[in-house]
Design an enzyme around this catalytic site. Sequence first.
Site, mmCIF file in Angstrom:
data_model
loop_
_atom_site.group_PDB
_atom_site.id
_atom_site.type_symbol
_atom_site.label_atom_id
_atom_site.label_comp_id
_atom_site.label_asym_id
_atom_site.label_seq_id
_atom_site.Cartn_x
_atom_site.Cartn_y
_atom_site.Cartn_z
ATOM 1 N N LYS A 22 49.035 73.018 55.937
ATOM 2 C CA LYS A 22 48.813 73.092 54.410
ATOM 3 C C LYS A 22 48.551 72.059 53.682
ATOM 4 O O LYS A 22 47.780 72.089 52.772
ATOM 5 C CB LYS A 22 50.261 73.908 54.045
ATOM 6 C CG LYS A 22 50.427 75.457 54.467
ATOM 7 C CD LYS A 22 51.856 75.859 54.296
ATOM 8 C CE LYS A 22 51.978 77.279 54.978
ATOM 9 N NZ LYS A 22 53.103 77.765 54.999
ATOM 10 N N GLN A 73 59.235 76.299 53.571
ATOM 11 C CA GLN A 73 58.705 76.933 54.777
ATOM 12 C C GLN A 73 59.954 77.718 55.194
ATOM 13 O O GLN A 73 61.016 77.263 55.451
ATOM 14 C CB GLN A 73 58.220 75.713 55.748
ATOM 15 C CG GLN A 73 58.022 76.274 57.075
ATOM 16 C CD GLN A 73 56.463 76.967 56.791
ATOM 17 O OE1 GLN A 73 55.454 76.400 56.126
ATOM 18 N NE2 GLN A 73 56.377 78.123 57.441
ATOM 19 N N ASP A 126 54.470 81.488 47.214
ATOM 20 C CA ASP A 126 54.408 82.576 48.431
ATOM 21 C C ASP A 126 54.627 83.995 47.827
ATOM 22 O O ASP A 126 54.512 84.970 48.691
ATOM 23 C CB ASP A 126 55.456 81.994 49.110
ATOM 24 C CG ASP A 126 55.116 81.671 50.578
ATOM 25 O OD1 ASP A 126 54.138 81.582 50.925
ATOM 26 O OD2 ASP A 126 56.328 80.836 51.377
#
Length: 299
Positions: free
Chosen positions: A55, A99, A122
């Site tokens: 990422k 995460q 997200d």
Amino acid sequence: MADADIINGKAFAEGLRHRVSEEAARLKADHGLVPGLAVVLVGEDPASQVYVRNKGKQTVEAGMQSFEHKLPDDTGQDELLALVHRLNQDHAVHGILVQLPLPGHIDEKAVIDAIETAKDVDGFHVVNTGKLAIGTNDAMVPCTPLGCLMMLKDKLGSLSGKKALVLGRSNIVGKPMAALLLKENCTVTIAHSRTRNLADECRAADILVAAVGRPRMVKGDWIKPGAVVIDVGMNRIDAPEKGEGKTRLVGDVDFDAAVRVAGAITPVPGGVGPMTIACLLRNTVVAACSQKGLEAPDL
Ligand code: NDP
């Protein structure tokens, strides 16, 4: 009947990343705006470390700023929440991603819901989940289903009136995927572990999205001839043919059989997977624009 078209997610993701980089360059040139993505990793999980590294690398390659925060496994919830609050206030950070999974002693939902909704790239915050559920246009949409939708629209154009079957009802894939397909005017069925006559449900679908986490569960004869099949599954199985102790990645669909029946299908690997990070970069650019009061680009 000819074999299905193979939907090349890798090439599709490259195209999206290219458009994102162009947009990032334009924002910098015209507005002095450099979109920034902060990724928070708690613990040493090897798979998560690889994801976070990728990422960060792709964020920088797209001309954006990457902020990585790696915290030890025993980080307390208060400390993590304090970091999220700092990132919420930081004007250089337009997107925040924590995460998952987090270590067991941390309340995942509390952490996700502490993220400023405009920075929730997200799309897991309950406010963004709710916006998606009621179909407003300003929701931050979870990256994996967003990538699936982009590939479906690229393949089919309008999805209106199509019968769609989403296999799996998780909050990160199945449910948002179903909401997106409903918004596109599909007739949507969500199947899960208690669904009866699953094969028949699948066979009725013009669009089948498999997000179940079971290697090659969807058989060739579960697929309607000509259907578009999106395989989200990422399952690691033993691959003795590659040597002792070797493994390989397979999807939730029995690809070799399905490719003879479907009209189009995503492979695993090289289908949905590459689109997820590309969509994260896309969401970060969109978030940066909305925080600056600029019109969001159509990426
Ligand atoms: P979850 O385990 O959270 O959800 C799986 C879903 O499948 C559940 O709704 C479950 O039903 C359903 N299910 C399980 N077994 C059966 C069965 N025998 N018959 C019918 N339904 C069943 O998984 P995720 O949604 O997180 O992930 C799904 C897959 O997608 C995984 O392989 C994962 O690795 C992959 N993935 C890939 C990503 C990518 O970037 N390519 C990103 C995210 C996930 P129930 O709710 O009833 O238990």
